[in-house]
Design an enzyme around this catalytic site. Structure first.
Site, short mmCIF file in Angstrom:
data_model
loop_
_atom_site.label_atom_id
_atom_site.label_comp_id
_atom_site.label_asym_id
_atom_site.label_seq_id
_atom_site.Cartn_x
_atom_site.Cartn_y
_atom_site.Cartn_z
N ASP A 160 12.99 -10.31 12.13
CA ASP A 160 13.17 -10.90 10.81
C ASP A 160 12.94 -12.40 10.69
N CYS B 19 0.97 6.27 -0.87
CA CYS B 19 1.68 6.09 -2.15
C CYS B 19 1.02 6.91 -3.26
N CYS C 181 1.89 7.37 -7.36
CA CYS C 181 3.29 7.02 -7.63
C CYS C 181 3.42 5.52 -7.96
N CYS D 191 8.66 2.58 -7.72
CA CYS D 191 9.33 1.33 -7.35
C CYS D 191 9.04 0.24 -8.38
N CYS E 28 12.15 -1.32 -10.89
CA CYS E 28 12.70 -2.62 -10.49
C CYS E 28 13.40 -3.28 -11.69
N CYS F 182 13.35 -11.33 -7.58
CA CYS F 182 13.96 -10.21 -6.86
C CYS F 182 15.47 -10.43 -6.69
N CYS G 129 19.64 -5.70 -2.96
CA CYS G 129 19.27 -4.67 -3.94
C CYS G 129 18.49 -3.58 -3.21
N CYS H 144 14.25 -0.36 -5.30
CA CYS H 144 12.87 0.07 -4.99
C CYS H 144 12.82 0.95 -3.76
N CYS I 89 12.09 5.68 -3.89
CA CYS I 89 10.86 6.07 -3.19
C CYS I 89 10.94 7.53 -2.72
C1 B12 Z 1 11.00 -13.39 2.79
C2 B12 Z 1 11.53 -12.00 2.94
C3 B12 Z 1 12.11 -11.40 1.82
C4 B12 Z 1 12.01 -12.01 0.43
C5 B12 Z 1 10.59 -11.75 -0.12
C6 B12 Z 1 10.16 -10.28 -0.02
C7 B12 Z 1 8.68 -10.05 0.03
N1 B12 Z 1 8.27 -8.88 -0.42
O1 B12 Z 1 7.94 -10.90 0.47
C8 B12 Z 1 13.17 -11.29 -0.32
C9 B12 Z 1 14.43 -12.15 -0.18
C10 B12 Z 1 12.93 -11.02 -1.78
C11 B12 Z 1 13.32 -10.04 0.54
C12 B12 Z 1 13.86 -8.86 0.07
C13 B12 Z 1 14.02 -7.72 0.83
N2 B12 Z 1 13.81 -7.61 2.16
CO1 B12 Z 1 12.97 -9.00 3.23
N3 B12 Z 1 12.00 -10.16 4.38
C14 B12 Z 1 11.44 -11.31 4.17
C15 B12 Z 1 10.74 -11.79 5.46
C16 B12 Z 1 11.66 -12.77 6.18
C17 B12 Z 1 9.34 -12.41 5.26
C18 B12 Z 1 8.43 -11.58 4.34
C19 B12 Z 1 7.20 -12.33 3.95
O2 B12 Z 1 6.55 -12.93 4.80
N4 B12 Z 1 6.87 -12.35 2.65
C20 B12 Z 1 5.67 -12.93 2.17
C21 B12 Z 1 4.78 -11.79 1.70
C22 B12 Z 1 3.43 -12.32 1.24
O3 B12 Z 1 4.64 -11.01 2.86
P1 B12 Z 1 4.92 -9.44 2.91
O4 B12 Z 1 5.71 -8.94 1.77
O5 B12 Z 1 5.42 -9.12 4.28
O6 B12 Z 1 3.43 -9.03 2.62
C23 B12 Z 1 2.44 -8.98 3.59
C24 B12 Z 1 2.26 -7.55 3.89
O7 B12 Z 1 2.56 -6.78 2.73
C25 B12 Z 1 0.79 -7.48 4.19
N5 B12 Z 1 0.35 -6.11 4.07
C26 B12 Z 1 0.71 -5.21 4.99
N6 B12 Z 1 0.10 -4.08 4.72
C27 B12 Z 1 -0.65 -4.22 3.61
C28 B12 Z 1 -1.45 -3.33 2.95
C29 B12 Z 1 -2.14 -3.74 1.84
C30 B12 Z 1 -3.06 -2.77 1.16
C31 B12 Z 1 -1.98 -5.07 1.37
C32 B12 Z 1 -2.69 -5.51 0.18
C33 B12 Z 1 -1.13 -5.96 2.04
C34 B12 Z 1 -0.48 -5.52 3.17
O8 B12 Z 1 0.17 -8.47 3.37
C35 B12 Z 1 1.14 -9.47 3.00
C36 B12 Z 1 0.65 -10.81 3.51
O9 B12 Z 1 0.49 -10.79 4.90
C37 B12 Z 1 10.58 -10.43 6.25
C38 B12 Z 1 10.59 -10.56 7.76
C39 B12 Z 1 9.27 -11.08 8.28
N7 B12 Z 1 9.32 -12.08 9.10
O10 B12 Z 1 8.21 -10.56 7.90
C40 B12 Z 1 11.80 -9.61 5.69
C41 B12 Z 1 11.62 -8.11 5.52
C42 B12 Z 1 10.30 -7.89 4.84
N8 B12 Z 1 12.69 -7.75 4.58
C43 B12 Z 1 13.21 -6.60 4.79
C44 B12 Z 1 14.15 -5.96 3.94
C45 B12 Z 1 14.91 -4.77 4.51
C46 B12 Z 1 14.34 -6.43 2.63
C47 B12 Z 1 15.12 -5.74 1.48
C48 B12 Z 1 14.99 -4.23 1.47
C49 B12 Z 1 16.62 -6.16 1.58
C50 B12 Z 1 17.53 -5.65 0.47
N9 B12 Z 1 17.87 -4.37 0.44
O11 B12 Z 1 17.99 -6.44 -0.33
C51 B12 Z 1 14.47 -6.40 0.24
C52 B12 Z 1 13.23 -5.63 -0.25
C53 B12 Z 1 12.52 -6.29 -1.39
C54 B12 Z 1 11.04 -5.99 -1.39
N10 B12 Z 1 10.59 -5.12 -2.30
O12 B12 Z 1 10.29 -6.55 -0.57
C55 B12 Z 1 12.59 -5.92 6.02
C56 B12 Z 1 11.63 -4.81 5.53
C57 B12 Z 1 11.55 -3.62 6.46
C58 B12 Z 1 10.52 -2.64 5.95
N11 B12 Z 1 10.75 -1.36 6.24
O13 B12 Z 1 9.56 -3.02 5.30
C59 B12 Z 1 11.88 -7.15 6.73
C60 B12 Z 1 10.59 -6.80 7.47
C61 B12 Z 1 12.93 -7.72 7.71
C62 B12 Z 1 13.03 -6.90 8.99
N12 B12 Z 1 12.75 -7.50 10.13
O14 B12 Z 1 13.33 -5.72 8.98
N13 B12 Z 1 12.80 -10.22 1.78
S1 SF4 Z 2 8.13 4.44 -4.80
FE1 SF4 Z 2 7.42 4.63 -2.65
S2 SF4 Z 2 5.68 6.06 -2.74
FE2 SF4 Z 2 6.08 5.38 -4.83
S3 SF4 Z 2 4.65 3.63 -5.07
FE3 SF4 Z 2 6.64 2.81 -4.46
S4 SF4 Z 2 6.50 2.60 -2.25
FE4 SF4 Z 2 4.84 4.00 -2.88
S1 SF4 Z 3 14.90 -5.22 -4.14
FE1 SF4 Z 3 15.47 -4.73 -6.29
S2 SF4 Z 3 14.88 -6.53 -7.50
FE2 SF4 Z 3 13.84 -6.70 -5.48
S3 SF4 Z 3 11.85 -5.76 -5.81
FE3 SF4 Z 3 13.19 -4.11 -5.09
S4 SF4 Z 3 14.01 -3.19 -6.97
FE4 SF4 Z 3 13.14 -5.15 -7.55
#
Ligand code: B12
Ligand code: SF4
Ligand code: SF4
Length: 344
Positions: free
Chosen positions: A129, A183, A186, A189, A193, A209, A236, A239, A243
């Site tokens: 993380d 996905c 669907c 999510c 949200c 978020c 939260c 999402c 799923c």
């Molecule tokens: C910052 C962060 C957050 C932020 C921003 C979330 C976000 N989506 O970026 C906030 C605080 C909102 C957050 C929330 C949550 N988080 Co968080 N977070 C992180 C953290 C520290 C960095 C993520 C990051 O770099 N974000 C920047 C964006 C641009 O990066 P990204 O979302 O990872 O996107 C990349 C990938 O999606 C990638 N990608 C991969 N495959 C594909 C495929 C396609 C087609 C495309 C286009 C892109 C793509 O491209 C993007 C750029 O590289 C990671 C740990 C880590 N070091 O990665 C944990 C992490 C993502 N979080 C985690 C969790 C559990 C959560 C929550 C569920 C917690 C909760 N219940 O409240 C929520 C989920 C919200 C959500 N829908 O994402 C887990 C997710 C595990 C998993 N199974 O995915 C992680 C990996 C921590 C861990 N080590 O387990 N989080």
């Molecule tokens: S709810 Fe799950 S299966 Fe449906 S679009 Fe979101 S991540 Fe994909």
């Molecule tokens: S964690 Fe909650 S607020 Fe954040 S993207 Fe998912 S549904 Fe939306």
């Protein structure tokens, strides 16, 4: 040259399973596939106050910048699913935080895996993380799962209730192939949200978020989001809950991640009454401790404003006189919300 490939890889998978990881897959060290998306995301301000996401950008997009001579990224999944039914009364906590802080649990296991890999001749850095790694990008490349439209990584056998972590290693291991995205049509999510934080498939504005607003955001919760937060006091899960792939979710074998009675026996009013000392005691081993007492009270006030009743009013009125302006303002907001509700 590949490191005595198949045997080494099988040994790593075996040890990972013994340590309790659900999945272990490998990708090759390179610039992250979606590095530019991450850089644009930060540039657009989507990271909000998470300034640490803006530091070490070059390291974050390339694991080779972290370990000299790194060849492989070993991505692992740790199932934390503690069940569907939410314990507690009058509030919700994101499932990942129902008990012990996962960073502590997983780091211990990574340390053991690192030792084993060192004996195989590798040099590693490992993270769960908090390291400068785009964890989901490398997990996607390794075919551990695919990134759902929610941006959360999904495993076809357990859904999305798992943590990710990885070791960046100098061992040259055979890479696994990515999975197809499942996905399909669907959009659950995105549709569910509460704050429209998922701005498109695999696009998220963290500033909207609820997980960001209640955990990472250090200041006031903007008025426009307070009602949508509903009864969510920390994080939260919406999402993830909606799923369809979670029909395959399996209860985590790790009981340290199942709901902790000493937390959930407390009511919302009990939370509003926590002193700094009792906050530290209640959440001693929990990830919630990280946000500290004032931010937790801020969140509790928002939840009380949304779902509380006259029962919470006396304590909220005390909090509205707090010396801490963050607590005082949120408590006053909650008092007004409840009074408007009970007078209707
Ligand atoms: C910052 C962060 C957050 C932020 C921003 C979330 C976000 N989506 O970026 C906030 C605080 C909102 C957050 C929330 C949550 N988080 Co968080 N977070 C992180 C953290 C520290 C960095 C993520 C990051 O770099 N974000 C920047 C964006 C641009 O990066 P990204 O979302 O990872 O996107 C990349 C990938 O999606 C990638 N990608 C991969 N495959 C594909 C495929 C396609 C087609 C495309 C286009 C892109 C793509 O491209 C993007 C750029 O590289 C990671 C740990 C880590 N070091 O990665 C944990 C992490 C993502 N979080 C985690 C969790 C559990 C959560 C929550 C569920 C917690 C909760 N219940 O409240 C929520 C989920 C919200 C959500 N829908 O994402 C887990 C997710 C595990 C998993 N199974 O995915 C992680 C990996 C921590 C861990 N080590 O387990 N989080
Ligand atoms: S709810 Fe799950 S299966 Fe449906 S679009 Fe979101 S991540 Fe994909
Ligand atoms: S964690 Fe909650 S607020 Fe954040 S993207 Fe998912 S549904 Fe939306």
């Amino acid at each position: 040259m590949l490191h005595s490939s198949e045997t080494t890889k099988n040994n790593i998978l075996f040890i990972a399973k013994q340590l309790g990881f659900f999945e272990c897959r490998i990708s090759t060290v390179k610039r992250a596939t979606h590095a530019d998306r991450y850089l644009d995301w930060v540039e657009q301000g989507c990271a909000g106050e998470m300034k640490w996401l803006e530091r070490n950008k070059e390291r974050r997009v390339h694991p080779g910048e972290i370990v000299d001579g790194a060849k492989s990224v070993i991505s692992l999944a740790y199932n934390y699913f503690p069940g569907n039914d939410h314990p507690g009364h009058g509030y919700k906590i994101a499932r990942y935080a129902w008990n012990v802080d996962y960073h502590n649990i997983i780091e211990e296991k990574l340390k053991d895996l690192d030792l084993a890999l060192s004996e195989m001749g590798g040099t590693q850095r490992y993270y769960v993380d908090t390291g400068p790694v785009l964890e989901r990008d490398f997990a996607t490349d390794a075919g551990l799962g695919w990134n759902g439209k929610s941006t959360v990584q999904i495993h076809p056998k357990i859904g999305n209730w798992f943590f990710l972590c990885e070791l960046i290693s100098t061992l040259n291991l055979e890479a696994d192939s990515p999975l197809r995205d499942h996905c399909g049509k669907c959009t659950k999510c995105i549709d569910h949200c509460p704050t429209d934080a998922i701005t498109g498939p695999r696009e998220m504005d963290a500033r909207r978020c609820i997980s960001y607003l209640t955990i990472e955001n250090p200041g006031a919760i903007p008025l426009e989001f307070r009602k949508a937060i509903g009864d969510r006091i920390y994080g939260c899960d919406v999402c993830l809950e909606v799923c369809p792939w979670n029909r395959f979710a399996k209860l985590s074998h790790d009981t340290k991640l199942h709901a902790k009675g000493a937390i959930f026996e407390k009511s919302l009013n009990d939370f509003l009454k926590l002193s700094p000392e009792s906050f530290n005691q209640t959440f001693a081993q929990s990830p919630i401790k990280r946000i500290k007492h004032p931010r937790f009270l801020r969140n509790a006030c928002v939840v009380a404003g949304n779902v509380g009743s006259s029962k919470e009013l006396p304590q909220l009125k005390i909090l509205s006189q707090s010396d801490d302006p963050l607590i005082a303002e949120h408590a006053q907001w909650a008092v007004e919300e409840i009074e408007t509700r009970v007078s209707q």
